[in-house]
Design a protein around this motif. Sequence first.
Motif, short mmCIF file in Angstrom:
data_model
loop_
_atom_site.label_atom_id
_atom_site.label_comp_id
_atom_site.label_asym_id
_atom_site.label_seq_id
_atom_site.Cartn_x
_atom_site.Cartn_y
_atom_site.Cartn_z
N TYR A 1 -7.14 -8.35 2.61
CA TYR A 1 -6.46 -7.07 2.43
C TYR A 1 -5.50 -6.81 3.59
O TYR A 1 -4.42 -6.23 3.40
CB TYR A 1 -7.49 -5.95 2.29
CG TYR A 1 -8.44 -6.24 1.15
CD1 TYR A 1 -8.13 -5.90 -0.16
CD2 TYR A 1 -9.65 -6.91 1.38
CE1 TYR A 1 -8.98 -6.20 -1.20
CE2 TYR A 1 -10.50 -7.23 0.34
CZ TYR A 1 -10.16 -6.87 -0.95
OH TYR A 1 -11.00 -7.19 -1.99
N VAL B 1 -4.51 -3.05 3.26
CA VAL B 1 -5.18 -2.21 4.26
C VAL B 1 -4.33 -2.26 5.52
O VAL B 1 -3.83 -3.32 5.91
CB VAL B 1 -6.61 -2.71 4.55
CG1 VAL B 1 -7.16 -2.12 5.84
CG2 VAL B 1 -7.53 -2.39 3.39
N HIS C 1 -0.79 4.21 1.53
CA HIS C 1 -1.33 4.89 2.71
C HIS C 1 -0.79 4.24 3.98
O HIS C 1 -0.60 3.02 4.03
CB HIS C 1 -2.86 4.84 2.73
CG HIS C 1 -3.51 5.66 1.66
ND1 HIS C 1 -3.64 5.22 0.37
CD2 HIS C 1 -4.05 6.92 1.70
CE1 HIS C 1 -4.26 6.15 -0.35
NE2 HIS C 1 -4.51 7.18 0.42
N ARG D 1 0.84 -1.20 0.00
CA ARG D 1 0.00 0.00 0.00
C ARG D 1 0.88 1.24 0.00
O ARG D 1 2.08 1.17 0.24
CB ARG D 1 -0.92 0.01 1.23
CG ARG D 1 -0.17 0.04 2.55
CD ARG D 1 -1.13 0.01 3.74
NE ARG D 1 -0.44 0.19 5.02
CZ ARG D 1 0.04 -0.78 5.78
NH1 ARG D 1 -0.09 -2.06 5.38
NH2 ARG D 1 0.64 -0.52 6.92
N ARG E 1 -9.39 -0.25 0.57
CA ARG E 1 -9.81 1.00 1.22
C ARG E 1 -11.28 1.27 0.97
O ARG E 1 -11.98 1.79 1.85
CB ARG E 1 -8.95 2.16 0.73
CG ARG E 1 -7.50 2.06 1.21
CD ARG E 1 -6.71 3.29 0.83
NE ARG E 1 -7.16 4.47 1.54
CZ ARG E 1 -6.86 4.77 2.80
NH1 ARG E 1 -6.12 3.94 3.51
NH2 ARG E 1 -7.30 5.87 3.36
N ARG E 2 -11.76 0.95 -0.22
CA ARG E 2 -13.19 1.12 -0.50
C ARG E 2 -14.01 0.27 0.46
O ARG E 2 -15.01 0.75 1.03
CB ARG E 2 -13.50 0.73 -1.94
CG ARG E 2 -14.95 0.97 -2.35
CD ARG E 2 -15.30 0.26 -3.64
NE ARG E 2 -15.30 -1.18 -3.49
CZ ARG E 2 -16.29 -1.88 -2.90
NH1 ARG E 2 -17.33 -1.26 -2.37
NH2 ARG E 2 -16.21 -3.20 -2.83
N LEU F 1 -13.06 -0.90 3.41
CA LEU F 1 -12.90 -0.42 4.78
C LEU F 1 -13.81 0.76 5.06
O LEU F 1 -14.51 0.81 6.08
CB LEU F 1 -11.44 -0.03 5.03
CG LEU F 1 -11.12 0.57 6.40
CD1 LEU F 1 -11.40 -0.43 7.52
CD2 LEU F 1 -9.67 1.05 6.46
N GLU G 1 -4.98 -2.20 -2.87
CA GLU G 1 -5.27 -1.18 -1.86
C GLU G 1 -6.53 -0.39 -2.19
O GLU G 1 -7.32 -0.08 -1.29
CB GLU G 1 -4.08 -0.22 -1.75
CG GLU G 1 -4.30 0.87 -0.71
CD GLU G 1 -3.13 1.82 -0.60
OE1 GLU G 1 -3.08 2.56 0.40
OE2 GLU G 1 -2.27 1.84 -1.51
N SER G 2 -6.77 -0.09 -3.46
CA SER G 2 -7.95 0.70 -3.82
C SER G 2 -9.23 -0.01 -3.38
O SER G 2 -10.12 0.58 -2.77
CB SER G 2 -7.98 0.96 -5.32
OG SER G 2 -6.85 1.69 -5.74
N GLU H 1 -4.59 1.62 10.80
CA GLU H 1 -5.63 2.54 10.35
C GLU H 1 -7.02 1.97 10.62
O GLU H 1 -7.94 2.72 11.01
CB GLU H 1 -5.46 2.84 8.86
CG GLU H 1 -6.43 3.89 8.35
CD GLU H 1 -6.13 4.35 6.94
OE1 GLU H 1 -6.65 5.42 6.56
OE2 GLU H 1 -5.40 3.64 6.22
#
Length: 457
Positions: A236, A242, A15, A13, A204-205, A207, A200-201, A246
């Motif tokens: 993830y 992910v 982020h 990732r 994160r969606r 999450l 990751e995209s 976070e």
Amino acid sequence: MTVSVVLYTADLRVHDHPPLRAALEAAEEVVPVFVRDPAVDRAGFVVPNRLAFLADCLVDLDRGLRERGGRLVVREGDTVAEVRALVRQAGADEVHMAAGATGFARAREARLRKALEADGCRLYVHDGVVDVVAPGDVTPYGSDHFAVFTPYYKRWAGEPVRAPLAAPRAVRVPSGVRSERIPRRPGIADVSPGLATGGESEGRRRLVSWLSDRVDAYEESHDDLAGDGTSRLSPYLHFGAVSAVEAVFLARERGGAGAEAFVRQLCWRDFHHQVLAARPEAATADYRPRHDRWRRGADAEEDLAAWREGRTGYPVVDAAMRQLAHEGWMHNRGRMIAASFLTKTLYIDWREGARHFLGLLVDGDVANNQLNWQWVAGTGTDTRPQRVLNPVRQGKRYDPDGSYVRRWVPELAGLDGPAIHEPWRLTGLDRAAFDYPDPLIELSDGLARFRRARGIV
């Protein structure tokens, strides 16, 4: 021009990535690299579902880096040799990577450190990338790890959690650093047809969606097999698409009973990582030996094959195993039921089940897979090692109207309500109306065999 290298492993990732942030702060240019190491293949952990998900993650990571002016460098070979060559080629002064919990990861770190130091390059290993609380940061008096979850959770929950790091605005990669072709999912055979999209995209969606509207019901719904009230974030988290830090940080910001129940499940992940870091042999050996005399021979092999294929004659067990084959993922309650049936009813070695799960699970994490299997088998950290999950009772409790079974065992789709969990009770035309196997074994017989083998009167 100063250069640092970021070695990606299970942290795919941009982020909340401390190694990437540290490398960018230390140098003007950064080389993000992922090494496809044949040693991982030889260890038996590379299987189609995880290869496909990994390919998605690498493609998405490359995209995320390119959006910031950078790119992902992919190499194939021994990790130490490839990173060492890359450091020499780029003239890098530092290498940054995430800390690992497995024996394999720690041995790799030690070899890499020794090799880089010989070249005058420093290795920085960062905690808080894969785990929320690093293995060894929380320990009981007189021991190097917690062997029981609840006291670990109490200490873990009191540890401060750092604020997540934003993704960098810019990543500058030196020109001339070669990369091999990034693998893609379409070139990988034998992938489960319902496997989720990696990266990751997508992570994160999921999450954000999970925390915005579904987590509130998690405490009441996470065991509902048909409702599927879980986050489905485990793949993830496994690949680091992910950040666990976070996820905990945002869940606590959300607050409420559901969010805290979700955080508790994330703590289980750290708990198993700290157990395996302290006892790496638990990946293959009993954590707490019970001197089990597991069934072997032709009959046991036939039962094992039936379990793998979802034809045990116990609908909820078969539904779970078929979900695994189709999606490369299984509901956590289904995992527990299927594992208990194999180890405590069929009395077959937990290692056989763990091996099959690792062959299909996209989130097949050595620590969590092996130690959860041991927990169910009674050889792990469970303080009640004799607990047995009756599949009929579990089915009626967690799939009361049979929707989960009907979804995955179409032979029984014509049966309504809780009767679907005991199709052998039907008689005459009702019994002849579907093609479904008789139970492999009577539950009472299986439990009796388990109790005798454990020396329980």
